[in-house]
Enzyme design. Structure first.
Site, mmCIF file in Angstrom:
data_model
loop_
_atom_site.group_PDB
_atom_site.id
_atom_site.type_symbol
_atom_site.label_atom_id
_atom_site.label_comp_id
_atom_site.label_asym_id
_atom_site.label_seq_id
_atom_site.Cartn_x
_atom_site.Cartn_y
_atom_site.Cartn_z
ATOM 1 N N ASP A 30 44.900 59.360 62.739
ATOM 2 C CA ASP A 30 46.240 59.247 62.155
ATOM 3 C C ASP A 30 47.238 59.881 63.115
ATOM 4 O OD1 ASP A 30 47.105 58.608 58.981
ATOM 5 O OD2 ASP A 30 48.594 59.630 60.227
ATOM 6 N N CYS A 261 51.487 47.658 45.742
ATOM 7 C CA CYS A 261 50.876 46.392 46.178
ATOM 8 C C CYS A 261 51.468 45.159 45.505
ATOM 9 C CB CYS A 261 49.375 46.441 45.934
ATOM 10 S SG CYS A 261 48.609 47.812 46.796
HETATM 11 C C1 UGA Z 1 45.963 46.125 43.250
HETATM 12 C C2 UGA Z 1 44.756 45.186 43.130
HETATM 13 O O1 UGA Z 1 44.235 45.246 41.797
HETATM 14 C C3 UGA Z 1 43.661 45.564 44.130
HETATM 15 O O2 UGA Z 1 42.604 44.631 44.044
HETATM 16 C C4 UGA Z 1 44.270 45.555 45.534
HETATM 17 O O3 UGA Z 1 43.319 45.954 46.510
HETATM 18 C C5 UGA Z 1 45.447 46.517 45.587
HETATM 19 O O4 UGA Z 1 46.421 46.108 44.611
HETATM 20 C C6 UGA Z 1 46.040 46.464 46.969
HETATM 21 O O5 UGA Z 1 46.545 45.401 47.363
HETATM 22 O O6 UGA Z 1 45.900 47.428 47.719
HETATM 23 P P1 UGA Z 1 46.538 48.623 42.437
HETATM 24 O O7 UGA Z 1 47.942 48.296 42.852
HETATM 25 O O8 UGA Z 1 45.921 49.888 42.906
HETATM 26 O O9 UGA Z 1 45.535 47.443 42.895
HETATM 27 O O10 UGA Z 1 46.487 48.688 40.832
HETATM 28 P P2 UGA Z 1 46.170 47.679 39.652
HETATM 29 O O11 UGA Z 1 45.110 48.278 38.807
HETATM 30 O O12 UGA Z 1 45.922 46.316 40.129
HETATM 31 O O13 UGA Z 1 47.528 47.718 38.810
HETATM 32 C C7 UGA Z 1 48.754 47.223 39.340
HETATM 33 C C8 UGA Z 1 49.840 47.239 38.285
HETATM 34 O O14 UGA Z 1 49.591 46.240 37.289
HETATM 35 C C9 UGA Z 1 49.973 48.560 37.525
HETATM 36 O O15 UGA Z 1 51.346 48.879 37.392
HETATM 37 C C10 UGA Z 1 49.348 48.287 36.172
HETATM 38 O O16 UGA Z 1 49.892 49.073 35.147
HETATM 39 C C11 UGA Z 1 49.708 46.806 35.991
HETATM 40 N N1 UGA Z 1 48.801 46.084 35.069
HETATM 41 C C12 UGA Z 1 47.504 45.896 35.409
HETATM 42 C C13 UGA Z 1 49.303 45.586 33.877
HETATM 43 O O17 UGA Z 1 50.500 45.733 33.547
HETATM 44 N N2 UGA Z 1 48.456 44.887 33.048
HETATM 45 C C14 UGA Z 1 47.154 44.683 33.365
HETATM 46 O O18 UGA Z 1 46.451 44.033 32.570
HETATM 47 C C15 UGA Z 1 46.673 45.200 34.571
#
Ligand code: UGA
Length: 441
Positions: A30, A261
């Site tokens: 890093d 993301c």
């Molecule tokens: C997301 C993807 O799920 C990963 O597969 C990917 O690797 C990652 O982005 C990335 O590109 O690095 P992440 O952003 O860590 O992961 O979190 P998520 O669990 O996907 O949630 C994202 C958002 O969607 C959160 O704000 C969560 O509250 C919301 N969400 C998720 C909902 O509102 N409803 C759902 O049913 C699921």
């Protein structure tokens, strides 16, 4: 195998720890000396369940180390992963300056007759791999290397289990030697491996994240119809999710998606499609539904409290999802700031995110009172908003919550609580896409 990971953020650090955990020798590079110093001193700059122990264990067994020298990493590793940020630009496109700089730096230290596989793990637009290869070649005519795309699918908050037991591993490669080395890297994980060309692998990442965002916006749009008709979005989600072709995952209605993301990747995919002359209007609607979801929620709070100015509102949750300290692009933070902008007195509690929210200047502690417990936050509140579904919020002493509040009114932005239980306890309870208080009584 000897592996190098350039960039020690969420993706780089967790990948490095997990690669070491399965037996590889990993050097994490890093350019932020402060971060390298912290890691060398055994301090972990991010909160991710299980990560700290894993890092300590592998540092102790000499399979994991940290440096600021790209030359050290590249010299001593067969495979070099790039895991640096790819932030959004003002027009929705992706800023690739960190990737380009790392490509030049790798070119600067690659020695002749030293074959290396350069792997892009950051989320990048399709055709970035070609650019990385061109750049390395331009700055180093003798270098022997191949460029591979290996997108990462880990979720924050469960990054360690996601990496240790992935649904699939995507290897985008045009060279057999590189594909073989990559398969060896991933062999210990015993996960399904999909080998594709480089462009397809890059597209898989943007297409997957956009599809998941689309699922969330779909159910959120359904939640608006549920509210207008008295139907229950949780039941609708269960009913459609039982169809294996659809699945129940990512059909949780709420305040909308946030984080570092989904918002960025949907925007980027729209921009990429536009630049290619193949506009993706469906994704523009996905974004608009996401924005409307928070607007509708705030309208609901305003409808119930009439005027927000001078109202005491408690907010539980600041992170963009539970089990993380990440507050980037968090809908909970947007919500807090919009309530403050309307003159409400907001008191907020989050188990892990408050410090970063202040450090990164996402909320102003002069305007938002931060507390060290959920109960303290509700003291004298005229309404409580649940903005992030941390498990500890489900297990509160609700009679005590009610006693401390000025008015026992709850707005559940993530459908965490059971409506009947809440109403039986005497709360006026609002959820997303579920019956309104008067409809239940
Ligand atoms: C997301 C993807 O799920 C990963 O597969 C990917 O690797 C990652 O982005 C990335 O590109 O690095 P992440 O952003 O860590 O992961 O979190 P998520 O669990 O996907 O949630 C994202 C958002 O969607 C959160 O704000 C969560 O509250 C919301 N969400 C998720 C909902 O509102 N409803 C759902 O049913 C699921």
């Amino acid at each position: 195998m000897d592996l190098c990971i350039i960039g020690s953020g969420y993706v780089g650090l967790v990948s490095g720890a997990c690669f070491a955990e399965v037996g590889h020798h990993v050097v994490c590079v890093d350019n932020d000396q402060r971060k390298v110093d912290m890691l060398q001193a055994g301090q972990i700059p991010i909160y991710e369940p299980g990560l700290e122990d894993m890092v300590h264990r592998n540092v102790a067994s000499k399979r994991l180390r940290f440096t600021n020298s790209i030359e050290d990493g590249v010299d001593n590793s067969q495979v070099i992963f790039i895991a640096v940020p790819t932030p959004p630009q003002a027009d929705g496109g992706v800023d690739l300056t960190y990737i380009e700089r790392v490509a030049r730096e790798i070119a600067g230290v690659l020695k002749p007759n030293q074959y290396r596989v350069v792997v892009d793990k950051s989320t990048v637009p399709v055709k970035t791999g070609e650019k990385v290869a061109e750049t390395i070649r331009r700055y180093n005519k003798q270098a022997e290397f191949d460029v591979v795309s290996n997108p990462e699918f880990l979720r924050e908050g469960c990054a360690v289990p996601d990496l240790m037991a992935p649904d699939r591993i995507v290897i985008g490669s045009a060279a057999q030697a590189a594909t073989d080395l990559m398969k060896r890297v991933y062999e210990p994980f015993q996960a399904p491996i999909l080998v594709t060309d480089v462009n397809s692998a890059e597209l898989i990442k943007h297409a997957a994240n956009s599809f998941l965002s689309l699922k969330i916006s779909y159910i959120n749009a359904v939640s608006a119809i549920c509210e207008a008709t008295g139907a229950d979005v949780e039941m609708v989600a269960s009913g459609i999710g039982m169809d294996k072709r659809i699945g129940r995952n990512f059909l949780n209605a709420g305040l909308g998606y946030g984080g570092s993301c989904f918002p960025k990747d949907v925007k980027a995919f729209i921009a990429i499609a536009r630049q290619l002359g193949t506009p993706f209007h469906l994704l523009e609607e996905v974004e608009q539904i996401n924005a409307r979801q928070l607007n509708r929620f705030i309208d609901k709070v305003r409808d119930a409290l009439w005027v927000l100015k001078e109202k005491r509102i408690a907010v539980w949750g600041l992170t963009f999802k539970p089990d993380t300290d990440d507050v980037r692009n968090s809908v909970a933070i947007d919500l807090v700031n919009r309530l403050v902008a309307e003159g409400a007195h907001v008191t907020a509690y989050d188990p892990k995110g408050a410090e970063k929210a202040v450090d990164w200047k996402l909320i102003d502690p002069a305007k938002v009172k931060l507390t060290s417990s959920p109960l303290e936050a509700v003291e004298g509140a005229e309404a409580l908003i649940l903005a992030t579904e941390w498990k500890e919020f489900a297990n509160q002493d609700f009679p005590e919550v009610k006693k401390r509040m000025h008015t026992p009114m709850i707005f559940d932005g993530r459908n965490l609580f059971d409506p009947n239980t809440m109403r039986e306890m005497g709360f006026t309870y609002y959820a997303v896409g579920r019956s309104r208080p008067n409809a239940a009584s």
